[in-house]
Scaffold this active site. Structure first.
Site, PDB file in Angstrom:
ATOM      1  N   LYS A  10      -9.402  -2.768  -4.756  1.00 20.98           N
ATOM      2  CA  LYS A  10      -9.249  -3.303  -3.407  1.00 20.98           C
ATOM      3  C   LYS A  10     -10.430  -4.216  -3.041  1.00 20.98           C
ATOM      4  O   LYS A  10     -11.450  -4.223  -3.735  1.00 20.98           O
ATOM      5  CB  LYS A  10      -9.127  -2.130  -2.423  1.00 20.98           C
ATOM      6  CG  LYS A  10      -7.851  -1.280  -2.618  1.00 20.98           C
ATOM      7  CD  LYS A  10      -7.825  -0.119  -1.618  1.00 20.98           C
ATOM      8  CE  LYS A  10      -6.534   0.661  -1.648  1.00 20.98           C
ATOM      9  NZ  LYS A  10      -6.512   1.740  -0.627  1.00 20.98           N
ATOM     10  N   PHE A  58      -2.815   3.474  11.637  1.00 24.91           N
ATOM     11  CA  PHE A  58      -3.828   2.638  10.970  1.00 24.91           C
ATOM     12  C   PHE A  58      -3.194   1.478  10.199  1.00 24.91           C
ATOM     13  O   PHE A  58      -3.876   0.751   9.472  1.00 24.91           O
ATOM     14  CB  PHE A  58      -4.684   3.484  10.021  1.00 24.91           C
ATOM     15  CG  PHE A  58      -3.882   4.265   8.995  1.00 24.91           C
ATOM     16  CD1 PHE A  58      -3.444   3.673   7.827  1.00 24.91           C
ATOM     17  CD2 PHE A  58      -3.580   5.611   9.212  1.00 24.91           C
ATOM     18  CE1 PHE A  58      -2.704   4.382   6.889  1.00 24.91           C
ATOM     19  CE2 PHE A  58      -2.832   6.339   8.272  1.00 24.91           C
ATOM     20  CZ  PHE A  58      -2.397   5.707   7.111  1.00 24.91           C
ATOM     21  N   ARG A  91      -4.476   8.851 -10.956  1.00 22.88           N
ATOM     22  CA  ARG A  91      -4.672   9.470  -9.633  1.00 22.88           C
ATOM     23  C   ARG A  91      -5.844  10.453  -9.669  1.00 22.88           C
ATOM     24  O   ARG A  91      -6.617  10.559  -8.714  1.00 22.88           O
ATOM     25  CB  ARG A  91      -3.412  10.226  -9.175  1.00 22.88           C
ATOM     26  CG  ARG A  91      -2.256   9.386  -8.693  1.00 22.88           C
ATOM     27  CD  ARG A  91      -2.488   8.635  -7.420  1.00 22.88           C
ATOM     28  NE  ARG A  91      -2.618   9.441  -6.224  1.00 22.88           N
ATOM     29  CZ  ARG A  91      -2.535   8.938  -4.997  1.00 22.88           C
ATOM     30  NH1 ARG A  91      -2.307   7.644  -4.806  1.00 22.88           N
ATOM     31  NH2 ARG A  91      -2.710   9.694  -3.957  1.00 22.88           N
ATOM     32  N   THR A  97      -7.250  10.527  -1.118  1.00 24.86           N
ATOM     33  CA  THR A  97      -7.143   9.356  -0.233  1.00 24.86           C
ATOM     34  C   THR A  97      -8.371   9.184   0.662  1.00 24.86           C
ATOM     35  O   THR A  97      -8.902   8.081   0.797  1.00 24.86           O
ATOM     36  CB  THR A  97      -5.886   9.509   0.661  1.00 24.86           C
ATOM     37  OG1 THR A  97      -4.752   9.713  -0.189  1.00 24.86           O
ATOM     38  CG2 THR A  97      -5.674   8.300   1.531  1.00 24.86           C
ATOM     39  N   ARG A 108     -13.124   7.270  -5.845  1.00 26.24           N
ATOM     40  CA  ARG A 108     -13.189   7.188  -4.387  1.00 26.24           C
ATOM     41  C   ARG A 108     -14.331   8.025  -3.820  1.00 26.24           C
ATOM     42  O   ARG A 108     -14.984   7.621  -2.855  1.00 26.24           O
ATOM     43  CB  ARG A 108     -11.848   7.621  -3.800  1.00 26.24           C
ATOM     44  CG  ARG A 108     -10.749   6.580  -4.028  1.00 26.24           C
ATOM     45  CD  ARG A 108      -9.387   7.150  -3.749  1.00 26.24           C
ATOM     46  NE  ARG A 108      -8.370   6.120  -3.572  1.00 26.24           N
ATOM     47  CZ  ARG A 108      -7.098   6.385  -3.266  1.00 26.24           C
ATOM     48  NH1 ARG A 108      -6.703   7.637  -3.098  1.00 26.24           N
ATOM     49  NH2 ARG A 108      -6.229   5.416  -3.131  1.00 26.24           N
ATOM     50  N   HIS A 125      -6.369   1.401  -5.416  1.00 29.12           N
ATOM     51  CA  HIS A 125      -5.025   1.934  -5.189  1.00 29.12           C
ATOM     52  C   HIS A 125      -4.505   2.442  -6.527  1.00 29.12           C
ATOM     53  O   HIS A 125      -4.785   1.856  -7.569  1.00 29.12           O
ATOM     54  CB  HIS A 125      -4.091   0.826  -4.686  1.00 29.12           C
ATOM     55  CG  HIS A 125      -2.644   1.236  -4.736  1.00 29.12           C
ATOM     56  ND1 HIS A 125      -2.051   1.998  -3.757  1.00 29.12           N
ATOM     57  CD2 HIS A 125      -1.690   1.030  -5.680  1.00 29.12           C
ATOM     58  CE1 HIS A 125      -0.793   2.233  -4.092  1.00 29.12           C
ATOM     59  NE2 HIS A 125      -0.544   1.661  -5.258  1.00 29.12           N
TER      60      HIS A 125
HETATM   61  P1  IDP Z   1      -3.197   6.804  -1.385  1.00 31.94           P
HETATM   62  O1  IDP Z   1      -3.823   5.419  -1.444  1.00 31.94           O
HETATM   63  O2  IDP Z   1      -4.143   7.883  -1.801  1.00 31.94           O
HETATM   64  O3  IDP Z   1      -1.862   6.877  -2.099  1.00 31.94           O
HETATM   65  P2  IDP Z   1      -1.709   6.633   1.124  1.00 31.94           P
HETATM   66  O4  IDP Z   1      -1.399   7.776   2.022  1.00 31.94           O
HETATM   67  O5  IDP Z   1      -0.592   6.035   0.327  1.00 31.94           O
HETATM   68  O6  IDP Z   1      -2.903   7.114   0.163  1.00 31.94           O
HETATM   69  O7  IDP Z   1      -2.379   5.518   2.019  1.00 31.94           O
HETATM   70  C1  IDP Z   1      -2.577   4.207   1.541  1.00 31.94           C
HETATM   71  C2  IDP Z   1      -3.938   3.710   1.998  1.00 31.94           C
HETATM   72  O8  IDP Z   1      -3.989   3.709   3.424  1.00 31.94           O
HETATM   73  C3  IDP Z   1      -5.102   4.602   1.582  1.00 31.94           C
HETATM   74  O9  IDP Z   1      -5.540   4.376   0.253  1.00 31.94           O
HETATM   75  C4  IDP Z   1      -6.148   4.234   2.599  1.00 31.94           C
HETATM   76  O10 IDP Z   1      -6.774   3.004   2.285  1.00 31.94           O
HETATM   77  C5  IDP Z   1      -5.303   4.047   3.860  1.00 31.94           C
HETATM   78  N1  IDP Z   1      -5.209   5.286   4.650  1.00 31.94           N
HETATM   79  C6  IDP Z   1      -4.463   6.386   4.388  1.00 31.94           C
HETATM   80  N2  IDP Z   1      -4.610   7.349   5.327  1.00 31.94           N
HETATM   81  C7  IDP Z   1      -5.480   6.831   6.225  1.00 31.94           C
HETATM   82  C8  IDP Z   1      -6.041   7.346   7.452  1.00 31.94           C
HETATM   83  O11 IDP Z   1      -5.769   8.472   7.895  1.00 31.94           O
HETATM   84  N3  IDP Z   1      -6.920   6.521   8.102  1.00 31.94           N
HETATM   85  C9  IDP Z   1      -7.253   5.286   7.653  1.00 31.94           C
HETATM   86  N4  IDP Z   1      -6.740   4.769   6.517  1.00 31.94           N
HETATM   87  C10 IDP Z   1      -5.874   5.526   5.806  1.00 31.94           C
HETATM   88 MG    MG Z   2      -0.015   5.942  -1.715  1.00 30.44          MG
END
Ligand code: IDP
Ligand code: MG
Length: 166
Positions: A10, A58, A91, A97, A108, A125
């Site tokens: 990213k 968000f 993962r 996350t 991360r 990601h």
């Molecule tokens: P992941 O990237 O671990 O699969 P997802 O739930 O798919 O998680 O969310 C995608 C992206 O959105 C995350 O990697 C993060 O950058 C952002 N994100 C997810 N949850 C939150 C939150 O609660 N607050 C702010 N950003 C979030």
């Molecule tokens: Mg995701």
């Protein structure tokens, strides 16, 4: 069974010069990189990539983040990793996350942060499951940008590309 997964470094990862660190960590998986490129993410690609999150509070900040609007370089590095258990292996090394809660030796956990505005800058990601991986890889790559045949294709008359996703 061999499978593919999408990895994005990213904009925060690129701004912080973390590409080498990320690739080194991911090489622990012994998976093969079958596609890679640097992408300037437009609004359409950003929204399509994160379409499952459009109802989240968000979401707009996330779109700004992935487009690179919060970092001076508007770019993302996209890669497809391929091999047995690719989705789970990536993962696992990526970590949770929330970068503050992610395992501290995950990518991360090591390199991510939550900004004062509450944005999760979590460096990479990684696709969650096979359905997401296929959707995401097809979104980010054309068939001839990947060195293995992952999904069915069809011939196309479109200029510059010989193949499109079926
Ligand atoms: P992941 O990237 O671990 O699969 P997802 O739930 O798919 O998680 O969310 C995608 C992206 O959105 C995350 O990697 C993060 O950058 C952002 N994100 C997810 N949850 C939150 C939150 O609660 N607050 C702010 N950003 C979030
Ligand atoms: Mg995701």
């Amino acid at each position: 069974m061999k499978e593919a997964t999408l990895v994005l470094v990213k904009p925060d990862g690129l701004k912080k010069s973390l590409t080498g660190n990320v690739l080194t960590r991911l090489s622990e998986t012994k998976l093969e990189i079958v596609a890679a490129k640097i992408v300037r993410v437009d609004d359409k690609l950003a929204r399509e990539h994160y379409r499952g999150l459009s109802k989240e509070p968000f979401f707009e900040e996330l779109i700004q983040y992935i487009k690179g609007e919060l970092h001076e370089r508007k770019k993302v590095m996209a890669m497809a990793y391929y091999g047995g258990g690719a989705i789970r292996k990536v993962r696992e090394i990526a970590g949770g996350t929330n970068p503050e809660k992610a395992d501290s030796i995950s990518i991360r956990g090591q390199y991510g942060r939550i900004t004062t505005k509450g944005i999760y800058e979590n460096v990479i990601h990684a696709s969650t499951d096979q359905r997401d991986a296929e959707r995401e890889i097809k979104l980010w790559f054309q068939p001839d940008e990947i060195i293995v045949d992952l999904y069915p294709t069809k011939a196309t008359a479109a200029e510059g590309t010989r193949q499109a996703w079926a």
